[in-house]
Design a protein around this motif. Sequence first.
Motif, PDB file in Angstrom:
ATOM      1  N   GLN A  71       0.660 -43.013 -56.955  1.00  0.00           N
ATOM      2  CA  GLN A  71      -0.897 -41.756 -57.528  1.00  0.00           C
ATOM      3  C   GLN A  71       0.529 -40.631 -58.784  1.00  0.00           C
ATOM      4  O   GLN A  71      -0.291 -41.136 -59.605  1.00  0.00           O
ATOM      5  N   THR A  72       1.769 -41.254 -58.878  1.00  0.00           N
ATOM      6  CA  THR A  72       2.837 -40.744 -59.584  1.00  0.00           C
ATOM      7  C   THR A  72       2.745 -41.277 -60.968  1.00  0.00           C
ATOM      8  O   THR A  72       2.438 -41.069 -62.357  1.00  0.00           O
ATOM      9  N   LEU A  73       1.860 -43.097 -60.493  1.00  0.00           N
ATOM     10  CA  LEU A  73       2.230 -43.567 -61.466  1.00  0.00           C
ATOM     11  C   LEU A  73       0.987 -43.888 -62.400  1.00  0.00           C
ATOM     12  O   LEU A  73       0.769 -43.629 -63.766  1.00  0.00           O
ATOM     13  N   VAL A  74      -0.256 -43.159 -62.170  1.00  0.00           N
ATOM     14  CA  VAL A  74      -1.621 -43.047 -62.464  1.00  0.00           C
ATOM     15  C   VAL A  74      -1.897 -41.338 -63.024  1.00  0.00           C
ATOM     16  O   VAL A  74      -2.061 -41.610 -64.150  1.00  0.00           O
ATOM     17  N   PHE A  75      -1.102 -39.937 -62.578  1.00  0.00           N
ATOM     18  CA  PHE A  75      -1.271 -39.671 -63.253  1.00  0.00           C
ATOM     19  C   PHE A  75       0.027 -38.469 -62.981  1.00  0.00           C
ATOM     20  O   PHE A  75       1.224 -38.315 -62.194  1.00  0.00           O
ATOM     21  N   PRO A  76       1.062 -39.232 -63.967  1.00  0.00           N
ATOM     22  CA  PRO A  76       2.264 -38.816 -64.493  1.00  0.00           C
ATOM     23  C   PRO A  76       2.909 -37.011 -63.739  1.00  0.00           C
ATOM     24  O   PRO A  76       3.796 -36.886 -63.718  1.00  0.00           O
ATOM     25  N   GLU A  77       1.942 -35.998 -64.571  1.00  0.00           N
ATOM     26  CA  GLU A  77       1.689 -35.315 -63.915  1.00  0.00           C
ATOM     27  C   GLU A  77       2.096 -34.315 -62.851  1.00  0.00           C
ATOM     28  O   GLU A  77       2.659 -33.379 -62.006  1.00  0.00           O
ATOM     29  N   LYS A  78       2.307 -35.427 -61.803  1.00  0.00           N
ATOM     30  CA  LYS A  78       1.934 -35.473 -60.399  1.00  0.00           C
ATOM     31  C   LYS A  78       3.504 -35.422 -59.544  1.00  0.00           C
ATOM     32  O   LYS A  78       3.682 -35.017 -59.005  1.00  0.00           O
ATOM     33  N   ARG A  79       4.526 -35.945 -60.783  1.00  0.00           N
ATOM     34  CA  ARG A  79       5.564 -36.190 -60.331  1.00  0.00           C
ATOM     35  C   ARG A  79       5.983 -34.953 -59.905  1.00  0.00           C
ATOM     36  O   ARG A  79       6.936 -34.748 -59.248  1.00  0.00           O
ATOM     37  N   ASN A  80       5.596 -33.805 -60.560  1.00  0.00           N
ATOM     38  CA  ASN A  80       6.744 -32.223 -60.491  1.00  0.00           C
ATOM     39  C   ASN A  80       5.870 -31.333 -59.036  1.00  0.00           C
ATOM     40  O   ASN A  80       6.558 -31.012 -58.600  1.00  0.00           O
ATOM     41  N   PHE A  81       5.074 -32.335 -58.532  1.00  0.00           N
ATOM     42  CA  PHE A  81       4.648 -31.473 -57.529  1.00  0.00           C
ATOM     43  C   PHE A  81       4.571 -32.767 -56.128  1.00  0.00           C
ATOM     44  O   PHE A  81       3.842 -32.621 -54.902  1.00  0.00           O
ATOM     45  N   ALA A  82       5.654 -33.629 -55.946  1.00  0.00           N
ATOM     46  CA  ALA A  82       5.250 -34.505 -55.315  1.00  0.00           C
ATOM     47  C   ALA A  82       5.874 -34.292 -53.876  1.00  0.00           C
ATOM     48  O   ALA A  82       4.760 -34.488 -52.822  1.00  0.00           O
ATOM     49  N   VAL A  83       6.238 -33.260 -53.494  1.00  0.00           N
ATOM     50  CA  VAL A  83       6.548 -33.210 -52.297  1.00  0.00           C
ATOM     51  C   VAL A  83       5.772 -32.488 -51.978  1.00  0.00           C
ATOM     52  O   VAL A  83       5.316 -32.452 -50.360  1.00  0.00           O
ATOM     53  N   MET A  84       5.497 -31.418 -52.673  1.00  0.00           N
ATOM     54  CA  MET A  84       4.634 -30.417 -52.120  1.00  0.00           C
ATOM     55  C   MET A  84       3.680 -31.045 -51.863  1.00  0.00           C
ATOM     56  O   MET A  84       2.132 -30.911 -50.753  1.00  0.00           O
ATOM     57  N   GLU A  85       2.882 -32.153 -52.524  1.00  0.00           N
ATOM     58  CA  GLU A  85       1.095 -32.890 -52.342  1.00  0.00           C
ATOM     59  C   GLU A  85       1.679 -33.498 -50.706  1.00  0.00           C
ATOM     60  O   GLU A  85       0.894 -33.854 -49.872  1.00  0.00           O
ATOM     61  N   TYR A  86       2.785 -34.626 -50.698  1.00  0.00           N
ATOM     62  CA  TYR A  86       3.433 -34.779 -49.548  1.00  0.00           C
ATOM     63  C   TYR A  86       3.628 -33.911 -48.467  1.00  0.00           C
ATOM     64  O   TYR A  86       2.736 -34.116 -47.598  1.00  0.00           O
ATOM     65  N   LYS A  87       3.854 -32.326 -48.645  1.00  0.00           N
ATOM     66  CA  LYS A  87       3.908 -31.503 -47.314  1.00  0.00           C
ATOM     67  C   LYS A  87       2.263 -31.699 -47.098  1.00  0.00           C
ATOM     68  O   LYS A  87       1.135 -31.408 -45.801  1.00  0.00           O
ATOM     69  N   HIS A  88       1.577 -31.487 -47.688  1.00  0.00           N
ATOM     70  CA  HIS A  88       0.255 -30.704 -48.054  1.00  0.00           C
ATOM     71  C   HIS A  88      -0.447 -32.285 -47.634  1.00  0.00           C
ATOM     72  O   HIS A  88      -1.209 -31.636 -46.230  1.00  0.00           O
ATOM     73  N   LEU A  89      -0.711 -33.259 -47.690  1.00  0.00           N
ATOM     74  CA  LEU A  89      -1.159 -33.815 -46.802  1.00  0.00           C
ATOM     75  C   LEU A  89      -1.034 -34.735 -45.775  1.00  0.00           C
ATOM     76  O   LEU A  89      -1.605 -34.635 -44.734  1.00  0.00           O
ATOM     77  N   LYS A  90       0.336 -34.723 -45.287  1.00  0.00           N
ATOM     78  CA  LYS A  90       0.997 -34.726 -44.211  1.00  0.00           C
ATOM     79  C   LYS A  90      -0.061 -33.460 -43.120  1.00  0.00           C
ATOM     80  O   LYS A  90      -0.488 -34.296 -41.997  1.00  0.00           O
ATOM     81  N   SER A  91      -0.261 -31.850 -43.159  1.00  0.00           N
ATOM     82  CA  SER A  91      -0.641 -31.264 -42.712  1.00  0.00           C
ATOM     83  C   SER A  91      -2.183 -31.269 -42.676  1.00  0.00           C
ATOM     84  O   SER A  91      -2.926 -30.975 -41.574  1.00  0.00           O
TER      85      SER A  91
END
Length: 186
Positions: A71-91
């Motif tokens: 996703q960060t390759l397709v949407f580079p702006e997501k790089r800054n939120f990778a940890v939050m995204e990971y934790k949110h998706l896991k939850s």
Amino acid sequence: MHTAMVNIILDRIQDQYVSEELFCHDVLDLSIDKWTDWKSGNKPLPTDKMQKIKGLFSDYEWMLIQKIISQTLVFPEKRNFAVMEYKHLKSVIATTWIKSGIAKVELIAEQRFSSEDILTTSQKRVINLRIIMSYDEWGYDDILEFFMPSVVQQQIEESKVDLLEWLDENLVNTYTDKSGNSEENE
């Protein structure tokens, strides 16, 4: 891509270990300089060190990390939120599994590792909440693990609701809030 993966790995290390330095010394048997070179993307780590890092995650969690990296390759702006995204998706995934009624939930008061030599004093006192989706095929279970401060165990024990209800009401906030203010550095 590398930055997103490194930040997720650093977050997991922070969840489980007293410090990054102790993790490097006790688990990876690696100098801080080599670790810093890898984090910066300047030099790769040896395969055996990467296997130890991968061992911090279940197979399902590692697959989820790869999806987030894509996703960060397709949407580079997501790089800054990778940890939050990971934790949110896991939850969200864990909550969905639990609500399905076929997931198994384990609350492990002490950390367990597949290798006894990894258990060290550099580890934090945490509880491991493990959500397992079993497919009745040996070795193919999907597992999500949530390492949370040991005080959460007391909250669960003192709660008037059972573990599954507590998870449904509190998992997302309890797991994602503790890193909400720790935006990635890049």
